[in-house]
Design a protein around this motif. Structure first.
Motif, PDB file in Angstrom:
ATOM      1  N   HIS A   1     -28.755 -40.509  37.038  1.00 39.50           N
ATOM      2  CA  HIS A   1     -30.075 -40.575  37.682  1.00 39.50           C
ATOM      3  C   HIS A   1     -29.970 -40.708  39.200  1.00 39.50           C
ATOM      4  O   HIS A   1     -30.766 -40.141  39.936  1.00 39.50           O
ATOM      5  CB  HIS A   1     -30.870 -41.762  37.136  1.00 39.50           C
ATOM      6  CG  HIS A   1     -31.581 -41.429  35.871  1.00 39.50           C
ATOM      7  ND1 HIS A   1     -32.513 -42.258  35.298  1.00 39.50           N
ATOM      8  CD2 HIS A   1     -31.507 -40.351  35.078  1.00 39.50           C
ATOM      9  CE1 HIS A   1     -32.964 -41.708  34.199  1.00 39.50           C
ATOM     10  NE2 HIS A   1     -32.369 -40.543  34.041  1.00 39.50           N
ATOM     11  N   LEU A   2     -28.993 -41.489  39.625  1.00 37.10           N
ATOM     12  CA  LEU A   2     -28.903 -41.768  41.054  1.00 37.10           C
ATOM     13  C   LEU A   2     -28.128 -40.711  41.827  1.00 37.10           C
ATOM     14  O   LEU A   2     -28.100 -40.743  43.052  1.00 37.10           O
ATOM     15  CB  LEU A   2     -28.314 -43.158  41.282  1.00 37.10           C
ATOM     16  CG  LEU A   2     -29.312 -44.267  40.919  1.00 37.10           C
ATOM     17  CD1 LEU A   2     -28.627 -45.608  40.820  1.00 37.10           C
ATOM     18  CD2 LEU A   2     -30.437 -44.333  41.931  1.00 37.10           C
ATOM     19  N   ALA A   3     -27.495 -39.789  41.106  1.00 46.16           N
ATOM     20  CA  ALA A   3     -26.716 -38.767  41.802  1.00 46.16           C
ATOM     21  C   ALA A   3     -27.600 -38.006  42.792  1.00 46.16           C
ATOM     22  O   ALA A   3     -27.193 -37.722  43.909  1.00 46.16           O
ATOM     23  CB  ALA A   3     -26.081 -37.813  40.801  1.00 46.16           C
ATOM     24  N   ASP A   4     -28.842 -37.710  42.395  1.00 48.15           N
ATOM     25  CA  ASP A   4     -29.723 -37.034  43.360  1.00 48.15           C
ATOM     26  C   ASP A   4     -30.656 -38.009  44.082  1.00 48.15           C
ATOM     27  O   ASP A   4     -31.271 -37.659  45.067  1.00 48.15           O
ATOM     28  CB  ASP A   4     -30.523 -35.897  42.686  1.00 48.15           C
ATOM     29  CG  ASP A   4     -31.620 -36.399  41.770  1.00 48.15           C
ATOM     30  OD1 ASP A   4     -31.598 -37.594  41.415  1.00 48.15           O
ATOM     31  OD2 ASP A   4     -32.504 -35.597  41.394  1.00 48.15           O
ATOM     32  N   SER A   5     -30.764 -39.249  43.593  1.00 50.93           N
ATOM     33  CA  SER A   5     -31.810 -40.128  44.138  1.00 50.93           C
ATOM     34  C   SER A   5     -31.323 -41.334  44.919  1.00 50.93           C
ATOM     35  O   SER A   5     -32.136 -42.013  45.566  1.00 50.93           O
ATOM     36  CB  SER A   5     -32.702 -40.629  42.988  1.00 50.93           C
ATOM     37  OG  SER A   5     -33.404 -39.543  42.433  1.00 50.93           O
ATOM     38  N   CYS A   6     -30.037 -41.660  44.839  1.00 50.54           N
ATOM     39  CA  CYS A   6     -29.547 -42.857  45.552  1.00 50.54           C
ATOM     40  C   CYS A   6     -29.745 -42.671  47.062  1.00 50.54           C
ATOM     41  O   CYS A   6     -29.375 -41.651  47.623  1.00 50.54           O
ATOM     42  CB  CYS A   6     -28.074 -43.088  45.239  1.00 50.54           C
ATOM     43  SG  CYS A   6     -27.378 -44.468  46.173  1.00 50.54           S
ATOM     44  N   ILE A   7     -30.321 -43.705  47.679  1.00 54.72           N
ATOM     45  CA  ILE A   7     -30.525 -43.648  49.131  1.00 54.72           C
ATOM     46  C   ILE A   7     -29.496 -44.511  49.875  1.00 54.72           C
ATOM     47  O   ILE A   7     -29.562 -44.663  51.089  1.00 54.72           O
ATOM     48  CB  ILE A   7     -31.958 -44.076  49.514  1.00 54.72           C
ATOM     49  CG1 ILE A   7     -32.256 -45.484  48.987  1.00 54.72           C
ATOM     50  CG2 ILE A   7     -32.983 -43.069  48.990  1.00 54.72           C
ATOM     51  CD1 ILE A   7     -33.535 -46.087  49.525  1.00 54.72           C
TER      52      ILE A   7
ATOM     53  N   PRO B   1     -37.091 -34.509  43.821  1.00 55.84           N
ATOM     54  CA  PRO B   1     -35.670 -34.630  43.491  1.00 55.84           C
ATOM     55  C   PRO B   1     -35.225 -33.431  42.650  1.00 55.84           C
ATOM     56  O   PRO B   1     -35.933 -33.045  41.705  1.00 55.84           O
ATOM     57  CB  PRO B   1     -35.606 -35.924  42.669  1.00 55.84           C
ATOM     58  CG  PRO B   1     -36.818 -36.687  43.082  1.00 55.84           C
ATOM     59  CD  PRO B   1     -37.866 -35.676  43.398  1.00 55.84           C
ATOM     60  N   PRO B   2     -34.095 -32.826  42.969  1.00 57.42           N
ATOM     61  CA  PRO B   2     -33.663 -31.615  42.247  1.00 57.42           C
ATOM     62  C   PRO B   2     -33.641 -31.792  40.733  1.00 57.42           C
ATOM     63  O   PRO B   2     -33.990 -30.870  40.003  1.00 57.42           O
ATOM     64  CB  PRO B   2     -32.256 -31.369  42.790  1.00 57.42           C
ATOM     65  CG  PRO B   2     -32.261 -32.010  44.134  1.00 57.42           C
ATOM     66  CD  PRO B   2     -33.174 -33.174  44.053  1.00 57.42           C
ATOM     67  N   TYR B   3     -33.258 -32.975  40.256  1.00 60.84           N
ATOM     68  CA  TYR B   3     -33.176 -33.158  38.801  1.00 60.84           C
ATOM     69  C   TYR B   3     -34.565 -33.149  38.144  1.00 60.84           C
ATOM     70  O   TYR B   3     -34.690 -32.941  36.940  1.00 60.84           O
ATOM     71  CB  TYR B   3     -32.445 -34.459  38.444  1.00 60.84           C
ATOM     72  CG  TYR B   3     -30.960 -34.453  38.718  1.00 60.84           C
ATOM     73  CD1 TYR B   3     -30.324 -33.322  39.230  1.00 60.84           C
ATOM     74  CD2 TYR B   3     -30.175 -35.571  38.454  1.00 60.84           C
ATOM     75  CE1 TYR B   3     -28.961 -33.313  39.490  1.00 60.84           C
ATOM     76  CE2 TYR B   3     -28.805 -35.574  38.703  1.00 60.84           C
ATOM     77  CZ  TYR B   3     -28.211 -34.444  39.231  1.00 60.84           C
ATOM     78  OH  TYR B   3     -26.866 -34.449  39.483  1.00 60.84           O
ATOM     79  N   PHE B   4     -35.621 -33.401  38.949  1.00 68.19           N
ATOM     80  CA  PHE B   4     -36.991 -33.283  38.408  1.00 68.19           C
ATOM     81  C   PHE B   4     -37.261 -31.844  37.988  1.00 68.19           C
ATOM     82  O   PHE B   4     -38.090 -31.582  37.131  1.00 68.19           O
ATOM     83  CB  PHE B   4     -38.025 -33.644  39.476  1.00 68.19           C
ATOM     84  CG  PHE B   4     -38.309 -35.112  39.635  1.00 68.19           C
ATOM     85  CD1 PHE B   4     -37.367 -36.066  39.284  1.00 68.19           C
ATOM     86  CD2 PHE B   4     -39.521 -35.547  40.163  1.00 68.19           C
ATOM     87  CE1 PHE B   4     -37.618 -37.419  39.456  1.00 68.19           C
ATOM     88  CE2 PHE B   4     -39.787 -36.895  40.336  1.00 68.19           C
ATOM     89  CZ  PHE B   4     -38.825 -37.827  39.980  1.00 68.19           C
TER      90      PHE B   4
END
Lengths: 383, 474
Positions: A327-333, A374-377
């Motif tokens: 989940h955090l691969a594209d979203s971790c800030i 987010p790309p995964y969305f």
């Protein structure tokens, strides 16, 4: 006033100028927003001491005017504080706070149209417990004797109640394991142009140095916010000179360069990644604090990472962590909050960034920097 | 309190973890990163506090009433059964409330703090009551654990890891291998332990501790010249033990015996839920009076519930395992007022607070200071601890959820792969556990556990103390 313009500004109230950082502009803009009903509430840090402040949501203008100045030892986390509350709110925010708020906005827990974000330039924050130890070990002063702190020319300076200043270079402190939180060292968002306004003291030169804030207007909302404070008589502004603008850009460039070096230093390529991750996670006690505190997570109690995970499973790495890595691969800030709160000191931000750095680079996506989904969305079952 | 935010201490154990509780219609936990005991970090229990703090309601015989009415009715019943009343305070409330409660107990009955201090030599009481500062744990060269730090006192884990980073060797004496240990020994192998003057033993002391085991650990440390520190399970265990050190107090085992004999008919529990620890004895009571800040299993069984503010809204003093004085966070004195109503007097907070400071030996409540406590030497106690001789053992791993009766996601037993193979258990299936004809079927988790041991972090209803001999089958 419009997007892209830059100003120098300060509070019109003398006591706010004295108490607030850099002329008290941020405090005054927040108070004006509340006073003139641009917003219903404001987030402020109520200072307890130099190492502790409590974030509160208030509708009281006086409470805003009496709120804290700059506190480098209070790594705040405002996105989760205002999520799911349907507020019309204004708040000060470090770069990572801004990114968290924008990510929550994409996940529909914060209405960005109703959220006025005053971004604060940020070279990094420090963990209060580490700072207390650093004062005793490195500065040889008692934390209770500290009266104020500032960062100037690469040095962290503490002023004690006897009026003396104690300065050590940040490089030296960080070599000894003190100074900024690890995630702050490699963070590249130094001027938060993703906020409605970006404020700080970089670029304030000459007679106004220390007495004014450099403001960059990043959005129409930002222009509305600043104009409101000017119209309400809370702040005065003037145009910065070219020298100031150039100095600000130079500091930004230098800070970003240092961050990139830190990034290379922390994220050394490694063999046997699986063993590394297993070892780092072996002490996990399943407290869930890393998810609770994560400013980009909006799932609540029922989420894949918790539903796929059962404490009775004997996997060598829990499904909870595996799902969160994904989940955090594209979203971790990279805000560092998960590392801050981990009860067994797992360097979680570093682990998440090990996945996020290559993924976000490959997808050319920086979460929280704009409104791109987010790309995964976007991934569909038939993709 | 700032706005709707309380700066408080986690009630999960005596570690003294600071946190914020934010009242926003529902409760939210926030991390108080400047807290010296935990740097704002919280364990599973700390993260579950919104569930723990379910508000209680004052009740008399099933009817909802006011705090004052409940306290008056409690006073009547205590007076009418004088001589057969027991007062139980395990250490889950402030020093000031505990002291007032102790005075009440001295007037009407007997004080039970749950621990069996009377069965232990007087010269070890201080060692059992006040632990060593966590900074000393971080500085130790050899640490010997007689606890499961991950399950029982999770915030000690980071201190142990910091010690390890500085070069400490960690030996674990437990039924299960600990990831952080350099050496894992089983309890039966304690004789193989090599202790020196640089060793530090970390054990725990609680109402279900085996007195002989405690004595043998004290003797082990004494004979090797090693340090020993005991962790404790209740938020103010240390405060309660110091304040009650000279009081006549009784253990939980004694309480169960007294109830079973019929000499105790009325039990007054102050912030102490012991329902799961002694369900049969509780059922025999004529009057069960519970004074508490939150609903729990025991409030549903109580004849009288005196409900007041939760811990995070209380005014007073808590003493953590190191001896640090901390404030629970609020200004409420509802609990003290209820005790006054029952005692027929008014307990003045300020004078109780002064007495507390004097008895603890502090001049102010300052969480950033660990007061210098006396650490008297003691003579090695004679111990006759016997290893359990059953073929298969069920060992209870007491943890904050278990002590408070709060549900956790741990409805399984842990057992070894060898036991799975021997019993031919199926992945995802269950194991049957039999104790004296009581048969239970539980899910299981494979872990590096001693081959003849099952571990449980949840009470499953057949336990007889910390270790229960059982039979197992597929």
């Amino acid at each position: 006033m419009q997007k892209g313009e830059m100003f120098l500004g300060w509070s019109t109230k003398e006591d706010i100028r004295k108490r607030g950082g850099s002329g008290g502009l941020v405090t005054s803009v927040l108070a004006a927003a509340l006073d003139k009903k641009l917003v219903d509430s404001v987030v402020v840090l109520k200072k307890i001491n130099d190492f502790e402040a409590v974030p509160v949501i208030t509708s009281d203008v006086n409470e805003v005017l009496n709120s804290a100045g700059s506190l480098h030892s209070v790594p705040s986390n405002f996105a989760k504080l205002i999520a799911n509350k349907n507020l019309k709110v204004a708040l000060p925010a470090k770069g990572c706070d801004v990114r968290g708020i924008i990510e929550q906005g994409k996940r529909n827990t914060i209405k960005l149209d109703n959220t006025f974000i005053i971004g604060l330039n940020c070279g990094g924050s420090m963990h209060p417990t580490v700072t207390r130890e650093m004062l005793e070990v490195m500065y040889k002063i008692r934390p209770e004797d500290v009266h104020g702190e500032e960062i100037e020319k690469g040095k962290l300076i503490f002023e004690t109640k006897d009026g003396k200043e104690h300065a050590i270079t940040i490089d030296e402190l960080e070599e000894k394991g003190y100074g900024r939180r690890e995630s702050c060292r490699y963070c590249t968002i130094k001027i938060p142009n993703n906020a409605d306004l970006a404020c700080g003291n970089w670029g304030v030169t000459g007679e106004l140095a220390g007495k004014a804030t450099f403001v960059e207007v990043n959005s129409e909302k930002g222009a509305e916010l600043l104009q409101n404070a000017v119209d309400a008589g809370y702040v005065q502004i003037q145009k910065p000179d070219e020298k100031g603008i150039a100095a600000r850009a130079r500091i930004k460039g230098a800070m970003e360069g240092l961050s990139r070096k830190w990034k290379e230093k922390v994220f050394i390529p490694m063999d046997n990644r699986l063993e590394y991750f297993r070892k780092e996670l072996e002490n996990c006690i399943d407290c869930g604090a890393c998810k609770t505190v994560c400013p980009t997570c909006s799932c609540g109690d029922v989420s894949k990472c918790t539903e796929f995970h059962y404490r009775g499973d004997a996997y060598k790495m829990s499904m909870y962590h595996l799902v969160r890595f994904l989940h955090l691969a594209d979203s971790c800030i990279g805000c560092g909050q998960c590392t801050d709160v981990c009860p067994v000191d797992i360097p979680l931000t570093r682990l998440y960034r090990r996945f996020a750095n290559p993924v976000q680079e490959e997808l050319k996506y920086e979460p929280g920097m704009d409104l791109r989904r987010p790309p995964y969305f976007e991934v569909k079952l038939n993709d | 309190m700032i706005g709707n935010v309380y700066s408080t201490i986690c009630p999960g154990c005596n570690f003294g973890c600071g946190l914020y509780i934010r009242e926003n219609g529902e409760l939210e936990v926030d991390f108080r990163k400047s807290s010296p005991a935990n740097a704002g970090k919280l364990c599973r229990f700390g993260m579950s506090l919104p569930r723990f703090y379910t508000p209680a309601r004052s009740i008399v015989d099933g009817r909802e009433t006011t705090l004052d009415e409940a306290a008056k009715e409690a006073a009547k019943r205590i007076s009418s059964t004088k001589g057969s009343v027991a007062f139980l305070s395990l250490g889950n409330t402030t020093c000031e409330e505990h002291l007032a409660f102790q005075k009440l107990a001295e007037s009407f009955g007997s004080l039970y703090t749950g621990v069996e201090l009377g069965a232990l030599p007087g010269d070890v009481h201080q060692t059992l009551s006040v632990g060593i500062p966590y900074s000393e744990i971080e500085a130790a060269k050899h640490i010997v654990l007689f606890i499961d730090p991950y399950e029982q006192y999770p915030l000690i884990v980071r201190r142990l890891l910091l010690a390890k980073k500085k070069g400490a060797k960690i030996t674990s004496i437990w039924w299960k291998d600990m990831p952080l240990a350099d050496e894992n020994l089983r309890p039966a192998d304690t004789s193989k332990l090599q202790l020196t003057g640089d060793s530090l033993i970390i054990a725990d002391f609680h109402p279900l501790s085996d007195t002989e085991q405690v004595k043998s650990l004290l003797a082990l440390a004494k004979n090797a010249g090693a340090k020993i520190t005991f962790l404790k399970p209740f938020v103010n265990s240390t405060g309660a033990y110091i304040l009650s050190m000279d009081a006549k107090q009784k253990s939980l085992a004694q309480l169960i015996e007294d109830i079973n004999k019929g000499t105790i008919k009325t039990l007054f529990c102050l912030e102490s839920d012991i329902l799961e620890l002694m369900p049969e004895a509780i059922a025999k009571l004529t009057n069960l009076i519970v004074q508490t800040g939150q609903e729990s299993a025991i409030t549903k069984k109580a004849h009288i519930v005196i409900a007041h503010e939760p811990l995070y809204k209380k005014r007073g003093t808590l003493i953590n395992n190191e001896g640090r004085a901390q404030a629970p966070g609020g200004a409420g004195t509802g609990g003290l007022e209820a005790l006054g109503t029952i005692a027929g007097t008014k307990f003045d907070f300020d004078s109780l607070h002064e007495s507390v400071k004097k008895m603890i030996g502090i001049t102010a409540v300052d969480e950033f200071t660990v007061p210098a406590y006396e650490r008297p030497t003691y003579a090695a106690p004679r111990a006759t601890a016997k290893p359990p001789d059953a073929k298969i053992l069920l060992a209870s791993v007491y943890n904050p959820f278990m002590w408070s009766g709060l549900a956790d996601d741990n409805d399984f037993v842990e057992l070894s792969l060898n036991m799975v193979r021997a019993l031919k258990l199926l992945k995802g299936g269950t194991v049957k556990i039999n104790y004296n004809g009581s048969l239970l079927e539980k899910k299981f988790k494979v872990a590096p556990v001693q081959d003849n041991v099952l571990l449980t972090g949840k009470r499953i209803g057949i336990e007889k103390g910390a270790i229960t001999p059982v039979e197992v089958s597929r």
